[in-house]
Design a protein around this motif. Structure first.
Motif, PDB file in Angstrom:
ATOM      1  N   ARG A  91     -15.408  -3.601 -18.671  1.00  0.00           N
ATOM      2  CA  ARG A  91     -14.917  -4.021 -19.977  1.00  0.00           C
ATOM      3  C   ARG A  91     -16.045  -4.710 -20.745  1.00  0.00           C
ATOM      4  O   ARG A  91     -16.694  -5.620 -20.230  1.00  0.00           O
ATOM      5  CB  ARG A  91     -13.748  -4.988 -19.812  1.00  0.00           C
ATOM      6  N   ILE A  92     -16.302  -4.250 -21.967  1.00  0.00           N
ATOM      7  CA  ILE A  92     -17.334  -4.873 -22.794  1.00  0.00           C
ATOM      8  C   ILE A  92     -16.745  -6.145 -23.411  1.00  0.00           C
ATOM      9  O   ILE A  92     -15.776  -6.088 -24.162  1.00  0.00           O
ATOM     10  CB  ILE A  92     -17.837  -3.920 -23.887  1.00  0.00           C
ATOM     11  N   ALA A  93     -17.354  -7.284 -23.069  1.00  0.00           N
ATOM     12  CA  ALA A  93     -16.800  -8.564 -23.501  1.00  0.00           C
ATOM     13  C   ALA A  93     -17.910  -9.458 -24.031  1.00  0.00           C
ATOM     14  O   ALA A  93     -19.100  -9.193 -23.829  1.00  0.00           O
ATOM     15  CB  ALA A  93     -16.092  -9.252 -22.329  1.00  0.00           C
ATOM     16  N   SER A  94     -17.520 -10.519 -24.689  1.00  0.00           N
ATOM     17  CA  SER A  94     -18.478 -11.525 -25.124  1.00  0.00           C
ATOM     18  C   SER A  94     -18.909 -12.350 -23.910  1.00  0.00           C
ATOM     19  O   SER A  94     -18.344 -12.237 -22.821  1.00  0.00           O
ATOM     20  CB  SER A  94     -17.863 -12.428 -26.185  1.00  0.00           C
ATOM     21  N   LEU A  95     -19.914 -13.205 -24.092  1.00  0.00           N
ATOM     22  CA  LEU A  95     -20.390 -14.015 -22.975  1.00  0.00           C
ATOM     23  C   LEU A  95     -19.330 -14.987 -22.481  1.00  0.00           C
ATOM     24  O   LEU A  95     -19.360 -15.409 -21.325  1.00  0.00           O
ATOM     25  CB  LEU A  95     -21.648 -14.781 -23.403  1.00  0.00           C
ATOM     26  N   ASP A  96     -18.395 -15.351 -23.341  1.00  0.00           N
ATOM     27  CA  ASP A  96     -17.357 -16.295 -22.923  1.00  0.00           C
ATOM     28  C   ASP A  96     -16.016 -15.824 -23.460  1.00  0.00           C
ATOM     29  O   ASP A  96     -15.725 -15.976 -24.652  1.00  0.00           O
ATOM     30  CB  ASP A  96     -17.681 -17.697 -23.450  1.00  0.00           C
ATOM     31  N   PHE A 121     -21.255  -6.749 -11.410  1.00  0.00           N
ATOM     32  CA  PHE A 121     -21.729  -6.121 -12.629  1.00  0.00           C
ATOM     33  C   PHE A 121     -20.904  -6.620 -13.812  1.00  0.00           C
ATOM     34  O   PHE A 121     -19.757  -7.040 -13.652  1.00  0.00           O
ATOM     35  CB  PHE A 121     -21.606  -4.593 -12.538  1.00  0.00           C
ATOM     36  N   ARG A 122     -21.491  -6.526 -15.004  1.00  0.00           N
ATOM     37  CA  ARG A 122     -20.745  -6.847 -16.210  1.00  0.00           C
ATOM     38  C   ARG A 122     -21.335  -6.090 -17.396  1.00  0.00           C
ATOM     39  O   ARG A 122     -22.490  -5.640 -17.355  1.00  0.00           O
ATOM     40  CB  ARG A 122     -20.754  -8.348 -16.487  1.00  0.00           C
ATOM     41  N   ALA A 123     -20.548  -5.963 -18.447  1.00  0.00           N
ATOM     42  CA  ALA A 123     -21.011  -5.404 -19.725  1.00  0.00           C
ATOM     43  C   ALA A 123     -20.706  -6.435 -20.799  1.00  0.00           C
ATOM     44  O   ALA A 123     -19.550  -6.874 -20.929  1.00  0.00           O
ATOM     45  CB  ALA A 123     -20.311  -4.082 -20.037  1.00  0.00           C
ATOM     46  N   ILE A 124     -21.717  -6.847 -21.544  1.00  0.00           N
ATOM     47  CA  ILE A 124     -21.527  -7.898 -22.542  1.00  0.00           C
ATOM     48  C   ILE A 124     -22.040  -7.429 -23.898  1.00  0.00           C
ATOM     49  O   ILE A 124     -22.908  -6.557 -23.997  1.00  0.00           O
ATOM     50  CB  ILE A 124     -22.237  -9.208 -22.145  1.00  0.00           C
ATOM     51  N   SER A 125     -21.476  -8.028 -24.935  1.00  0.00           N
ATOM     52  CA  SER A 125     -21.901  -7.708 -26.297  1.00  0.00           C
ATOM     53  C   SER A 125     -21.785  -8.962 -27.146  1.00  0.00           C
ATOM     54  O   SER A 125     -20.755  -9.639 -27.131  1.00  0.00           O
ATOM     55  CB  SER A 125     -21.024  -6.598 -26.879  1.00  0.00           C
ATOM     56  N   GLU A 126     -22.861  -9.257 -27.862  1.00  0.00           N
ATOM     57  CA  GLU A 126     -22.851 -10.411 -28.754  1.00  0.00           C
ATOM     58  C   GLU A 126     -22.656  -9.999 -30.210  1.00  0.00           C
ATOM     59  O   GLU A 126     -22.589 -10.838 -31.092  1.00  0.00           O
ATOM     60  CB  GLU A 126     -24.152 -11.201 -28.596  1.00  0.00           C
TER      61      GLU A 126
END
Length: 261
Positions: free
Chosen positions: A134-139, A151-156
């Protein structure tokens, strides 16, 4: 596409899910990655790469082969589209050891939106988990734990997303992708680069990898590496033993020309 033939080969129970959900997506990702190896043998054998669906069907389903990102993700993405998912093919830049990066678009990532949330559904990178990210914010983030790590997927922002793996308590970027859906043939120049250019890592190195029940098996010209939760085992690769390794760990029956010389 012969969906029934694909599902027979991947061991997919077609009656388990009847509409696009995250649970269905994760099931399809798991079955694909546990069956189809990531491999660049055609590049090493100087065989042209095709991303036409009929050719990919023949290679992956009939010949029981794999491929690299453009082949794997395009084929899997097309299967998902047949199952009712929306799929976006995104250009990505791979982060390599030493702070180096690959050319933009040298990786093709998949993003699948479900209920207004974007998920990375990448079966063509190598060391990624057997489910969507899941593409999520840092928090807050939404890390996924797999046999080989977290693993993670992040987007700012709305323009990019980053896929990362936790290594030595630090989140290390695997690749950064642009949230800009492409047609598969928008990648033609990079497919040519990755299959022909001497600077491409796929031309320089043999790369075969596939998840295993114990973790992951990865093969180069020199070593077979068996990665488990708490240790790694390396076995030398030779012209005498590589065919047995291909069959045992990757279900491959193919000649690798440079290993025959």
């Amino acid at each position: 596409m012969d969906i029934q033939a694909i599902e027979r080969y991947l061991g997919i129970d077609a009656s388990q899910y009847d509409h696009p959900t995250v649970e269905a997506l994760d099931y399809y990702i798991n079955r694909y990655m546990m069956t189809v190896p990531f491999e660049n043998i055609n590049v090493q054998n100087d065989v042209p790469i095709s991303v036409e669906i009929d050719n990919l069907f023949d290679k992956i389903i009939n010949q029981h082969r794999g491929g690299f990102c453009y082949e794997m993700n395009h084929f899997f993405g097309t299967y998902l589209e047949e199952k009712g998912f929306t799929v976006h093919r995104m250009p990505a830049t791979v982060h390599q050891p030493g702070g180096h990066t690959s050319p933009h678009g040298s990786h093709m990532s998949l993003v699948v939106p479900i209920d207004n949330i974007n998920y990375v559904a990448d079966v063509g990178f190598g060391d990624l988990p057997l489910q969507s990210l899941r593409i999520a914010s840092l928090d807050p983030t939404h890390p996924v734990t797999d046999l080989t790590g977290q693993f993670r997927a992040i987007s700012e922002n709305e323009d990019t997303y980053i896929v990362q793996k936790l290594e030595n308590e630090q989140w290390v970027t695997r690749y950064e992708a642009e949230m800009k859906p492409q047609n598969i043939h928008d990648f033609d120049d990079m497919i040519e680069y990755n299959s022909k250019n001497p600077e491409s890592i796929f031309v320089k190195q043999l790369m075969i990898t596939k998840p295993q029940l114990f973790g992951r098996a990865t093969m180069s010209f020199n070593h077979l590496t068996l990665s488990k939760q708490d240790n790694k085992e390396q076995i030398d690769v030779t012209s005498d033993n590589y065919r047995d390794m291909l069959e045992k760990y990757f279900n491959l029956d193919v000649t690798i020309e440079p290993l025959e010389q």
